[in-house]
Design an enzyme around this catalytic site. Structure first.
Site, PDB file in Angstrom:
ATOM      1  N   THR A  78       0.997  -1.121  -0.136  1.00  0.00           N
ATOM      2  CA  THR A  78      -0.093   0.203  -0.053  1.00  0.00           C
ATOM      3  C   THR A  78       0.960   1.108  -0.030  1.00  0.00           C
ATOM      4  O   THR A  78       2.035   1.225  -0.419  1.00  0.00           O
ATOM      5  CB  THR A  78      -0.933  -0.114   1.022  1.00  0.00           C
ATOM      6  OG1 THR A  78      -1.866   1.021   1.076  1.00  0.00           O
ATOM      7  CG2 THR A  78      -0.328  -0.036   2.506  1.00  0.00           C
ATOM      8  N   ASN A  79       0.431   2.448   0.468  1.00  0.00           N
ATOM      9  CA  ASN A  79       1.074   3.612   0.328  1.00  0.00           C
ATOM     10  C   ASN A  79       0.690   4.576   1.470  1.00  0.00           C
ATOM     11  O   ASN A  79      -0.295   4.043   2.260  1.00  0.00           O
ATOM     12  CB  ASN A  79       1.234   4.246  -1.066  1.00  0.00           C
ATOM     13  CG  ASN A  79      -0.351   4.837  -1.381  1.00  0.00           C
ATOM     14  OD1 ASN A  79      -0.755   5.535  -0.612  1.00  0.00           O
ATOM     15  ND2 ASN A  79      -0.784   4.169  -2.409  1.00  0.00           N
ATOM     16  N   LEU A  80       1.239   5.621   1.712  1.00  0.00           N
ATOM     17  CA  LEU A  80       1.041   6.406   2.830  1.00  0.00           C
ATOM     18  C   LEU A  80      -0.140   7.339   2.736  1.00  0.00           C
ATOM     19  O   LEU A  80      -0.404   8.228   3.746  1.00  0.00           O
ATOM     20  CB  LEU A  80       2.323   7.216   3.264  1.00  0.00           C
ATOM     21  CG  LEU A  80       3.439   6.325   3.835  1.00  0.00           C
ATOM     22  CD1 LEU A  80       4.721   7.007   3.796  1.00  0.00           C
ATOM     23  CD2 LEU A  80       2.898   5.561   5.060  1.00  0.00           C
ATOM     24  N   SER A  81      -0.862   7.211   1.550  1.00  0.00           N
ATOM     25  CA  SER A  81      -1.980   8.187   1.704  1.00  0.00           C
ATOM     26  C   SER A  81      -3.128   8.142   2.859  1.00  0.00           C
ATOM     27  O   SER A  81      -3.537   7.024   3.066  1.00  0.00           O
ATOM     28  CB  SER A  81      -2.803   8.021   0.245  1.00  0.00           C
ATOM     29  OG  SER A  81      -4.187   8.728   0.231  1.00  0.00           O
ATOM     30  N   ALA A 134      -4.619   7.870  -4.261  1.00  0.00           N
ATOM     31  CA  ALA A 134      -3.138   7.525  -4.568  1.00  0.00           C
ATOM     32  C   ALA A 134      -3.349   5.961  -4.801  1.00  0.00           C
ATOM     33  O   ALA A 134      -3.066   5.280  -4.150  1.00  0.00           O
ATOM     34  CB  ALA A 134      -2.269   7.509  -3.508  1.00  0.00           C
TER      35      ALA A 134
END
Ligand code: C5P
Length: 217
Positions: free
Chosen positions: A29-32, A96
């Site tokens: 995943t990502n930090l959004s 994102a």
């Protein structure tokens, strides 16, 4: 009383990260945080729009009066958007979205085996949701976001054209993920509009004002 500049309009928004599974307990995943997208959904609702928010995993509560649909993966987000986009006048892609997903998701948890090679992940490309919406025969007014980069000022306009969106919103660094404030620069065919650093809810209201103005609201 504040004017309801988006009354009678339907607005579809993506927000948050996506989560791409590796196995039943792991993923990428990502930090959004989803804060900017949720703030825009709230501002669009305040402006009188009927708002659908397609959200990846976040810890945020659905804004009051907004129809939130929760998804996990980019493919699910794509499918949820494409199933609902007809009849919307505005699409704002704030999510994102993961560019890649794991090609073969393991049905079982991948076991750590001492003395064996570490697993090798193969990726495949996810669909570009914004591009898919912008390529519809009669697309809604499309708004794209661009993550910050030093080249943003120089390449924002080029990216807007490549993305085929009438409006592209650049996040100006340093990193905005998870923070409560942000700084934006809007690129459209008229040129650039700078929104100085402010809390995301105020920026969201200004952005919705700009979109309403472009729609003639
Ligand atoms: O090209 P880039 O990923 O920087 O473009 C970002 C914009 O495109 C954002 O509006 C994002 O929500 C959207 N996007 C999308 N689907 C993807 C990748 C990006 O809708 N797979």
């Amino acid at each position: 009383l504040a004017p309801k500049r988006l009354s009678g309009r339907k607005v579809l928004i993506t927000a948050g990260p996506t989560f791409e599974p590796i196995d039943p307990v792991r993923g990428i995943t990502n930090l959004s945080s989803g804060k900017m997208g949720y703030a825009i959904a709230r501002a669009a609702r305040e402006a009188g729009a009927e708002v659908t928010l397609i959200s990846g995993p976040t810890g945020l509560a659905a804004p009051h009066g907004v129809n939130r649909i929760k998804v996990v993966t980019a493919q699910q987000m794509h499918d949820a958007v494409m199933a609902r986009v007809a009849g919307h006048q505005v699409f704002i892609g704030v999510a994102a979205v993961a560019d890649w997903r794991v090609a073969e998701v393991s049905a079982q948890k991948i076991k750590k085996k001492d003395g064996h090679d570490v697993p090798q992940l193969k990726f495949e490309q996810n669909p570009d949701i914004l591009a898919a919406v912008a390529a519809l025969p009669s697309p809604p007014y499309c708004v794209g976001f661009a993550a910050e980069s030093e080249e943003l000022l120089r390449h924002g306009e080029e990216k807007r054209r490549r993305k085929r969106t009438p409006l592209l919103v650049g996040n100006i660094g340093p990193q905005t993920f998870g923070l409560d404030d942000n700084e934006l620069i809007l690129f459209d065919e008229q040129g650039q509009t700078h929104f100085p650093r402010a809390d995301k809810q105020s920026l969201a209201r200004s952005l919705i004002d700009e979109i309403a103005r472009r729609l003639g609201g």
